[in-house]
Design a protein around this motif. Sequence first.
Motif, PDB file in Angstrom:
ATOM      1  N   VAL A 172      -2.696  -2.762   8.574  1.00 49.84           N
ATOM      2  CA  VAL A 172      -3.836  -3.522   8.049  1.00 49.84           C
ATOM      3  C   VAL A 172      -4.318  -4.515   9.101  1.00 49.84           C
ATOM      4  O   VAL A 172      -5.530  -4.684   9.314  1.00 49.84           O
ATOM      5  CB  VAL A 172      -3.459  -4.253   6.742  1.00 49.84           C
ATOM      6  N   ASN A 203       3.232  -1.076   7.390  1.00 45.76           N
ATOM      7  CA  ASN A 203       1.956  -0.986   6.674  1.00 45.76           C
ATOM      8  C   ASN A 203       1.145  -2.271   6.801  1.00 45.76           C
ATOM      9  O   ASN A 203      -0.086  -2.242   6.897  1.00 45.76           O
ATOM     10  CB  ASN A 203       2.197  -0.660   5.201  1.00 45.76           C
ATOM     11  N   PHE A 234      -2.668   0.515  -9.929  1.00 43.55           N
ATOM     12  CA  PHE A 234      -3.346   0.679  -8.647  1.00 43.55           C
ATOM     13  C   PHE A 234      -4.413   1.740  -8.892  1.00 43.55           C
ATOM     14  O   PHE A 234      -4.105   2.894  -9.128  1.00 43.55           O
ATOM     15  CB  PHE A 234      -2.365   1.115  -7.559  1.00 43.55           C
ATOM     16  N   ARG A 294       1.750  -7.906  -4.333  1.00 45.85           N
ATOM     17  CA  ARG A 294       2.480  -7.224  -3.256  1.00 45.85           C
ATOM     18  C   ARG A 294       2.354  -8.009  -1.944  1.00 45.85           C
ATOM     19  O   ARG A 294       3.320  -8.106  -1.180  1.00 45.85           O
ATOM     20  CB  ARG A 294       1.998  -5.784  -3.099  1.00 45.85           C
ATOM     21  N   TYR A 343       0.825  -1.218   0.000  1.00 51.28           N
ATOM     22  CA  TYR A 343       0.000   0.000   0.000  1.00 51.28           C
ATOM     23  C   TYR A 343       0.860   1.270   0.000  1.00 51.28           C
ATOM     24  O   TYR A 343       0.609   2.224   0.749  1.00 51.28           O
ATOM     25  CB  TYR A 343      -0.984  -0.022   1.176  1.00 51.28           C
ATOM     26  N   GLU A 347       1.020   2.950  -2.764  1.00 50.80           N
ATOM     27  CA  GLU A 347       0.439   3.742  -3.851  1.00 50.80           C
ATOM     28  C   GLU A 347      -0.508   4.854  -3.387  1.00 50.80           C
ATOM     29  O   GLU A 347      -0.525   5.925  -4.019  1.00 50.80           O
ATOM     30  CB  GLU A 347      -0.301   2.819  -4.836  1.00 50.80           C
ATOM     31  N   PRO A 348      -1.331   4.665  -2.326  1.00 55.09           N
ATOM     32  CA  PRO A 348      -2.276   5.725  -1.945  1.00 55.09           C
ATOM     33  C   PRO A 348      -1.655   7.105  -1.700  1.00 55.09           C
ATOM     34  O   PRO A 348      -2.252   8.112  -2.126  1.00 55.09           O
ATOM     35  CB  PRO A 348      -2.938   5.158  -0.687  1.00 55.09           C
ATOM     36  N   ASP A 351      -7.553  -9.135   4.502  1.00 57.39           N
ATOM     37  CA  ASP A 351      -7.609  -8.017   3.569  1.00 57.39           C
ATOM     38  C   ASP A 351      -8.248  -8.428   2.233  1.00 57.39           C
ATOM     39  O   ASP A 351      -8.355  -7.609   1.325  1.00 57.39           O
ATOM     40  CB  ASP A 351      -6.179  -7.487   3.334  1.00 57.39           C
ATOM     41  N   SER A 403       2.160  -0.083 -10.513  1.00 61.48           N
ATOM     42  CA  SER A 403       2.888  -0.676  -9.399  1.00 61.48           C
ATOM     43  C   SER A 403       3.591  -1.938  -9.863  1.00 61.48           C
ATOM     44  O   SER A 403       2.994  -2.783 -10.537  1.00 61.48           O
ATOM     45  CB  SER A 403       1.897  -0.994  -8.268  1.00 61.48           C
ATOM     46  N   VAL A 431      -2.209  -5.766  -5.948  1.00 56.89           N
ATOM     47  CA  VAL A 431      -2.092  -5.893  -4.494  1.00 56.89           C
ATOM     48  C   VAL A 431      -1.860  -7.351  -4.093  1.00 56.89           C
ATOM     49  O   VAL A 431      -1.114  -7.632  -3.153  1.00 56.89           O
ATOM     50  CB  VAL A 431      -3.343  -5.320  -3.787  1.00 56.89           C
TER      51      VAL A 431
END
Length: 342
Positions: free
Chosen positions: A298, A294, A163, A202, A120, A122-123, A250, A136, A199
């Motif tokens: 989550v 990160n 993303f 990742r 995460y 990218e946000p 997730d 990504s 994702v």
Amino acid sequence: MSHDTPKRRVLVIGSGGVGTMVSVALERSGQASVTAVLRSNYEQFVQNGFEIESIDHGKLSSWRPSAILNAVPLADPNTPFDYVIVTMKNIPEVNNIPKIIAPAITPEHTAIVLFQNGLYIEPPIIAAFPTNVVLSAPTFLGAHEHNGHVVHDDHDYFHVGAFHNPTVDSAFERAKLEEFATIYNGSKVVDANVVDDIVFYRWRKVIWNGIFNPMCAITQLDSAAVRRFGGEHGLIRPGMAEMAAIAKADGYDLGPGIVDEMIDVTPIELSFRPSMLVDVDKGNPMEVEVILGNALRVARAKGVQTPVLDSTYRFLKLTQARLLAARGLLVEPKEVPKVDLI
């Protein structure tokens, strides 16, 4: 792309081993003109280029991309960059990636490609550049640079996906994604594989990266030594199981055999020194937050219990504090503050 299509203008920010090999792949495709931004190795690169030994591209002597700069350039409205690729390490305590790349980004035009570790990541880029496509690419490219000599000993194979930026048209995102992969694959010796949900990949990478990297950095043992000295069953496997549980919460079920698969990725016969351990060796700060922090954020949001990873994170933060303090980037508090886990 047809032969009549102009070369795409690409800026690569961070030209260590990975950044250099990304630049090589793009230049050798014949479809991109690469400008590389270098800092510590700028003078040597300008004078001598790079000596490269690549499993994919062979030996290249005095290699240079189309242009070399020592700072991120200001975007030219007449010739904007089509792609800005980020390969520098993502360490929020040290650098602000959106701020660093901002001068080169043309709104609604430049696609930003993250060849970086972490989950995460990218946000924050989307928040800073709401009209730009964000691609990504969690790469496993094995390349290391030392004094102008790059050794690339692991095939350049990776997954790349968009993303989703909710303010950008999905069809436009897909077109930029497929164009980038086509350009990258133009040399015919590398493999950029387009995927619908990056994702997932990742999470797959952080199963390994979020356990072996911290354990090796904290203990200063390589991947084989950590396992031989008892870390595999007491720490590595339980930590990976916790990471897989976070991913599942997730929405990403990585399968019942994911822990065995990730253990087998690095055979015990291979005494591998992960990037965080190399950073400790050099006295450099590590990518603590994007790789492990990160993931634990989550976990907290999803209510997943992670005792092994929690303790690992605490010890890793102490190691990071020592590295930051040695660089003058962290001032020791007069009183010990009370802080949450993350």
